[in-house]
Scaffold this active site. Structure first.
Site, short mmCIF file in Angstrom:
data_model
loop_
_atom_site.label_atom_id
_atom_site.label_comp_id
_atom_site.label_asym_id
_atom_site.label_seq_id
_atom_site.Cartn_x
_atom_site.Cartn_y
_atom_site.Cartn_z
N CYS A 23 5.64 4.19 3.01
CA CYS A 23 5.13 2.87 2.94
C CYS A 23 4.81 2.17 4.33
O CYS A 23 3.87 1.08 4.63
CB CYS A 23 6.00 1.71 2.23
SG CYS A 23 6.31 2.06 0.45
N HIS A 71 -7.69 -8.30 -4.33
CA HIS A 71 -8.56 -7.45 -3.38
C HIS A 71 -8.78 -8.03 -2.20
O HIS A 71 -9.81 -8.23 -1.47
CB HIS A 71 -10.07 -7.32 -4.32
CG HIS A 71 -9.89 -6.54 -5.58
ND1 HIS A 71 -9.48 -7.06 -6.76
CD2 HIS A 71 -10.34 -5.41 -5.71
CE1 HIS A 71 -9.51 -5.84 -7.69
NE2 HIS A 71 -10.06 -4.86 -6.83
N GLU A 129 5.78 -4.17 -8.04
CA GLU A 129 4.91 -3.38 -7.08
C GLU A 129 4.53 -2.24 -7.84
O GLU A 129 3.47 -1.61 -7.21
CB GLU A 129 5.54 -3.29 -5.77
CG GLU A 129 6.62 -2.33 -5.49
CD GLU A 129 6.89 -1.97 -3.94
OE1 GLU A 129 6.55 -3.13 -3.12
OE2 GLU A 129 7.30 -1.01 -3.64
#
Length: 140
Positions: A23, A71, A129
């Protein structure tokens, strides 16, 4: 106690600073925010009599907030140099610079705080997530 629940999804990229694993690299998620409202009693007058809140009002607030994060590249303030941010912006990338590390836990808290500031009686936010992993935030 009475409650309502709705959800909204958004797609965004992020990375975790000072993290030593996958990550730490730029990657994306299809985030899913599940928001729970809770009140002691339903409203007793007006068009929302016998309701916690109109579902349309509730859904719109959650979806409008999710749209702000959709986005875009979620960036922790101070994690990238000003030159990098400027270069990304010059290339037309949508950046959302946040004053916290962009973890699911912090995004759950952010959603809770923003919706509470908008007057919603938020009891809990679940921020997924991945389809199987979420962070939970409950205000005190």
């Amino acid at each position: 106690m009475y409650g309502l629940k709705t959800e909204a999804s958004f797609d965004s990229a992020h990375f975790l600073t000072d993290y030593y694993g996958k990550c730490e690299n730029l990657h994306g998620h299809r985030w899913r925010a599940v928001v729970h409202l809770e009140v002691d009693d339903v409203q007793d007058a007006g068009t929302m009599r016998d309701m916690v809140l109109d579902f349309g009002v509730f859904k719109r607030a959650v979806r409008d907030l999710a749209e702000e994060f959709d986005h875009t590249f979620l960036v922790e303030e101070g994690s990238l140099s000003e030159a990098t941010l400027a270069a990304l912006a010059a290339e037309g990338f949508s950046l959302t610079v946040l004053p916290f590390r962009t973890t699911a836990e912090n995004l759950a808290r952010c959603f809770c705080e923003r919706l509470t500031e908008a007057g919603l009686p938020v009891a809990q936010v679940d921020m997924y997530e991945t389809p199987n992993n979420c962070a939970v935030y409950r205000p005190r």
